[in-house]
Design a protein around this motif. Structure first.
Motif: not given
Length: 402
Positions: A341-349, A388-397
């Motif tokens: 994932l690129r837009l989603f960052k690994i982290g709590y909260s 949301p479109d960018d987040l869906i694209a990030d999940l898709t890849q």
């Protein structure tokens, strides 16, 4: 007055004129508070917010924040703590004594459960876990030692929405039992913890829980840069018990942190709506993905506790979790997907502008309910304020890693 410039810099006679007003409240920083004379020193009272005695006991900044949070939560009194976890532990320490017992949902916030297993157990305070989706489970867990029941809606990570009315009905059959709720997910906006439709003990002024805690770190802050918690009540006597323990523990918050929360509160409603709308769209999209075995989000009709959520809520916040069965996707492949994932960052909260992701292993995570004994990986998404479109694209890849 001394003519020495160094003394004048400390004891300068100038006082700014009163009457300054601005959009944001002023920031008052103090450890020492000055008294005009010894009579004021002995008379001034901090417990009812009628005056100031020491920075730890309140300033105009923290009093203002407490009053606004009480309004947000639908309560009458609020105490500030250094974190959401500190709010949970304050309630435990103020209301429990050796020989008492606390009841905790199986899907509650993990560090709060660890506090019961660790410190509370060392102090001779027992704990039992119950299935929050089954009021009969709470009934079976109660004993003559029970003094405090915790609720959490929705459940941590797995987002089951409990039968709040049913759980409260059970708790109210036991006089003297205090009901506290972790309301971080609802944030005072999804539902009113003090007005859930179940009257409290005789003479009580609540139709819901007795105590609401809130990790202000999340939605009230909105920036991912402040740690703070709050404990809100309607009952004066209960508030007094909490406040004395709060004082004895020396709990306090920084003035600039309080300022940051005050700055975030006016935009909290529109931010919560934006998180909610984007998360619902992504949750519905995830339901159509063959890689995902189950989507956990209270507003989805097939998510655990949806009917209970619909009874009390219209909003559902910014969290959604997806379950990957071990038979189809090994944990290392799920972790590779998370890493991709690129837009989603690994982290709590959650509650900030940046979308976040954390994977959890299901094995041993739940002892009760539908996920008990199940193996696989649950991946929690905290949806930020990106498109949301960018987040869906990030999940898709990223799903290509599966």
């Amino acid at each position: 007055m001394s003519q020495d410039k160094l003394t004048q810099l400390i004891h300068h006679p100038y006082r700014a004129p009163a009457g300054f007003e601005a959009v944001q409240p002023g920031v008052h920083k103090a450890s020492t508070v000055i008294f005009e004379n010894t009579a004021a020193l002995h008379k001034r009272q901090w417990k009812d917010k009628s005056g100031y005695t020491y920075g730890l006991h309140g300033t105009p900044t923290t009093f203002t924040l407490e009053e606004r949070l009480a309004t947000l939560e639908g309560g009458r009194q609020t105490l500030l703590t250094p974190s959401g976890l500190a709010a949970i532990t304050l309630v435990d320490m103020a209301l429990l004594r050796t020989g008492d017992e606390v009841l905790i949902p199986d899907n509650a916030y993990g560090p709060g459960k660890d506090f019961a297993r660790g410190e509370l157990a060392h102090w001779g305070i027992g704990h039992r876990f119950y299935d929050p989706m089954d009021p009969a489970s709470l009934q079976a867990a109660l004993s003559e030692r029970s003094r405090l029941v915790w609720l959490e809606a929705a459940g941590s990570v797995t987002l089951e929405f409990p039968d709040l009315s049913g759980l409260l009905q059970v708790a109210r059959q036991h006089p003297g039992l205090v009901v506290a709720m972790d309301n971080t997910w609802g944030a005072g906006l999804a539902f009113d913890t003090f007005e859930l439709g179940v009257p409290g003990p005789e003479g009580s002024d609540t139709r819901g829980v007795d105590v609401s805690i809130h990790a202000l770190t999340k939605y009230p802050s909105g920036g991912g840069d402040v740690l703070m918690g709050a404990v809100t009540t309607r009952n004066e006597a209960l508030h007094h018990r909490l406040k004395l323990t709060h004082m004895r523990l020396g709990l306090g918050v920084g003035a600039n942190d309080a300022e940051a929360i005050l700055r975030g509160l006016p935009s909290m409603g529109v931010r919560y709506q934006a998180h909610d709308a984007a998360t619902r769209r992504i949750a519905q999209w995830l339901q159509g993905r063959p890689e995902v075995s189950q989507v956990l989000h209270p507003a989805l009709a097939d998510s655990p506790g949806h009917a209970h959520w619909a009874q009390h809520c219209t909003a559902a916040g910014g969290l959604v979790s997806m379950v990957f069965d071990a038979s189809r996707h090994a944990p290392e492949r799920v972790h590779a997907m998370v890493d991709a994932l690129r837009l989603f960052k690994i982290g709590y909260s959650w509650g900030g502008p940046v979308s976040l992701v954390v994977p959890y292993e299901l094995k041993g995570m739940r002892q009760m309910g539908a996920l008990a004994g199940r193996e696989g990986t649950v991946v929690r998404l905290a949806i930020g304020l990106e498109s949301p479109d960018d987040l869906i694209a990030d999940l898709t890849q990223a799903f290509s890693q599966l």
